[in-house]
Design a protein around this motif. Structure first.
Motif, PDB file in Angstrom:
ATOM      1  N   ALA A  62      -0.772   7.463  -8.655  1.00 47.48           N
ATOM      2  CA  ALA A  62      -0.884   8.693  -7.542  1.00 47.48           C
ATOM      3  C   ALA A  62       0.380   8.493  -6.442  1.00 47.48           C
ATOM      4  CB  ALA A  62      -2.313   8.604  -6.790  1.00 47.48           C
ATOM      5  N   TRP A  76      -3.540  14.393   0.066  1.00 46.81           N
ATOM      6  CA  TRP A  76      -3.808  13.717  -1.179  1.00 46.81           C
ATOM      7  C   TRP A  76      -5.242  13.257  -0.912  1.00 46.81           C
ATOM      8  CZ3 TRP A  76      -1.091  14.349  -5.425  1.00 46.81           C
ATOM      9  CH2 TRP A  76       0.426  14.515  -5.201  1.00 46.81           C
ATOM     10  N   HIS A  77      -5.802  13.588  -1.982  1.00 47.13           N
ATOM     11  CA  HIS A  77      -7.444  13.032  -1.816  1.00 47.13           C
ATOM     12  C   HIS A  77      -7.679  12.036  -3.186  1.00 47.13           C
ATOM     13  CE1 HIS A  77      -9.209  16.645   0.232  1.00 47.13           C
ATOM     14  NE2 HIS A  77      -7.930  16.857   0.200  1.00 47.13           N
ATOM     15  N   CYS A  78      -8.089  10.930  -2.644  1.00 44.54           N
ATOM     16  CA  CYS A  78      -8.576   9.996  -3.752  1.00 44.54           C
ATOM     17  C   CYS A  78      -9.907  10.042  -4.426  1.00 44.54           C
ATOM     18  CB  CYS A  78      -8.447   8.476  -3.218  1.00 44.54           C
ATOM     19  SG  CYS A  78      -8.932   7.116  -4.407  1.00 44.54           S
ATOM     20  N   VAL A  90      -4.669   2.593  -0.599  1.00 40.16           N
ATOM     21  CA  VAL A  90      -5.326   4.019  -0.510  1.00 40.16           C
ATOM     22  C   VAL A  90      -5.262   4.442   1.124  1.00 40.16           C
ATOM     23  CG1 VAL A  90      -7.570   5.025  -0.628  1.00 40.16           C
ATOM     24  CG2 VAL A  90      -6.934   3.711  -2.399  1.00 40.16           C
ATOM     25  N   HIS A  93      -1.739   5.646   1.953  1.00 42.96           N
ATOM     26  CA  HIS A  93      -1.107   6.658   1.288  1.00 42.96           C
ATOM     27  C   HIS A  93      -1.949   7.853   1.490  1.00 42.96           C
ATOM     28  CE1 HIS A  93       2.616   4.637   0.085  1.00 42.96           C
ATOM     29  NE2 HIS A  93       1.647   3.659  -0.241  1.00 42.96           N
ATOM     30  N   PHE A  94      -3.315   8.010   1.305  1.00 42.31           N
ATOM     31  CA  PHE A  94      -3.972   8.971   1.115  1.00 42.31           C
ATOM     32  C   PHE A  94      -4.475   9.570   2.541  1.00 42.31           C
ATOM     33  CE2 PHE A  94      -4.332   7.221  -3.202  1.00 42.31           C
ATOM     34  CZ  PHE A  94      -4.256   8.360  -3.912  1.00 42.31           C
ATOM     35  N   VAL A  97     -10.428  10.060   1.153  1.00 39.40           N
ATOM     36  CA  VAL A  97     -11.380   9.329   0.038  1.00 39.40           C
ATOM     37  C   VAL A  97     -12.559   9.947  -0.274  1.00 39.40           C
ATOM     38  CG1 VAL A  97     -11.825   7.195  -1.032  1.00 39.40           C
ATOM     39  CG2 VAL A  97      -9.668   7.436   0.736  1.00 39.40           C
TER      40      VAL A  97
END
Ligand SMILES: *Cc1c(COP(=O)(O)O)cnc(C)c1O
Length: 229
Positions: A62, A76-78, A90, A93-94, A97
């Motif tokens: 990702a 962006w979704h983890c 995480v 960058h995201f 979550v």
């Protein structure tokens, strides 16, 4: 229009029909496009067709993709498992979550969230099947974990996430009903919750009928993923 654009249109129609059948406003349900294993050009095609929220399972993959797409305003979704040694990546960058299932991971994410970024938005992953082989906190432990996570300064608790086993549709539906009841129960204690992340390509209609507010769809948008090696 591209294949991905056409696919997205069809998924939006499925969501609209499911919302109409459930007498829910279509704006109550957010579409998360799950782009794991697909390259940046696939994400670009989806963005060109109006999609901005993307879900990824593998942190390293990702982060590399994000760097190649930094020119686009994407969220962006983890949605994959987060090990302790990956929390910094995480948190850096995201935007979201969905897979927080331990306080220790939540604490690390909060501690490591950069101070110039908005709070990291999180869902508690609940093992609604109570399957011994699956990730997620037990339904009984979800409320107390949610209370603890809600106290962390650099996280914003949005809701819960479930991956009910979709192999048997009737059982899956019962689990989706149970997930919605659990969501409502936790929301009665933490009133700000607004997200029930539930439903994928195979079961999004049933998930929406049961009260999902976010469906995570990969295959119906990007095609069948290559088998894991
Ligand atoms: C891969 C994945 C999805 C998307 O599944 P599809 O069946 O391809 O729509 C959704 N949620 C999670 C957690 C996933 O790992």
């Amino acid at each position: 229009m591209t294949t991905i654009g056409n696919n997205l249109q069809r998924v939006r129609e499925r969501i609209a029909l499911a919302c109409a059948a459930a007498q829910r406003p279509v704006k109550e349900v957010t579409l998360l496009a799950v782009s794991k294993t697909f390259g940046p050009e696939a994400v670009r095609a989806a963005h060109a067709a109006g999609q901005t929220a993307f879900g990824e399972n593998y942190i390293q993959e990702a982060v590399e993709k994000m760097a190649l797409l930094a020119d686009l305003p994407l969220q962006w979704h983890c949605i994959g498992p987060v090990q302790a040694n990956k929390t910094r990546l995480v948190a850096t960058h995201f935007d979201w979550v969905h897979t927080v299932d331990r306080l220790k991971i939540a604490q690390r994410l909060s501690d490591q969230r950069p101070t110039d970024a908005p709070p990291l938005q999180v869902c508690i992953q609940v093992n609604i099947d109570a399957s011994p082989t699956k990730a997620g906190v037990s339904p009984e432990a979800a409320g107390p974990l949610a209370q603890a996570v809600a106290q962390l300064p650099r996280l914003l608790l949005r809701g819960i996430m479930v991956i009910p086993d979709a192999t048997e549709m009737i059982a899956a539906h019962a689990r989706q009903v149970r997930a919605r009841a659990l969501f409502d129960q936790i929301k009665a204690e933490i009133g700000t919750l607004d997200t029930l992340s539930m439903g994928m390509t195979a079961d999004l209609e049933s998930a929406i009928a049961c009260g999902s507010t976010m469906v995570r769809v990969g295959t119906a948008i990007f095609g069948v993923r290559p088998a894991a090696t």
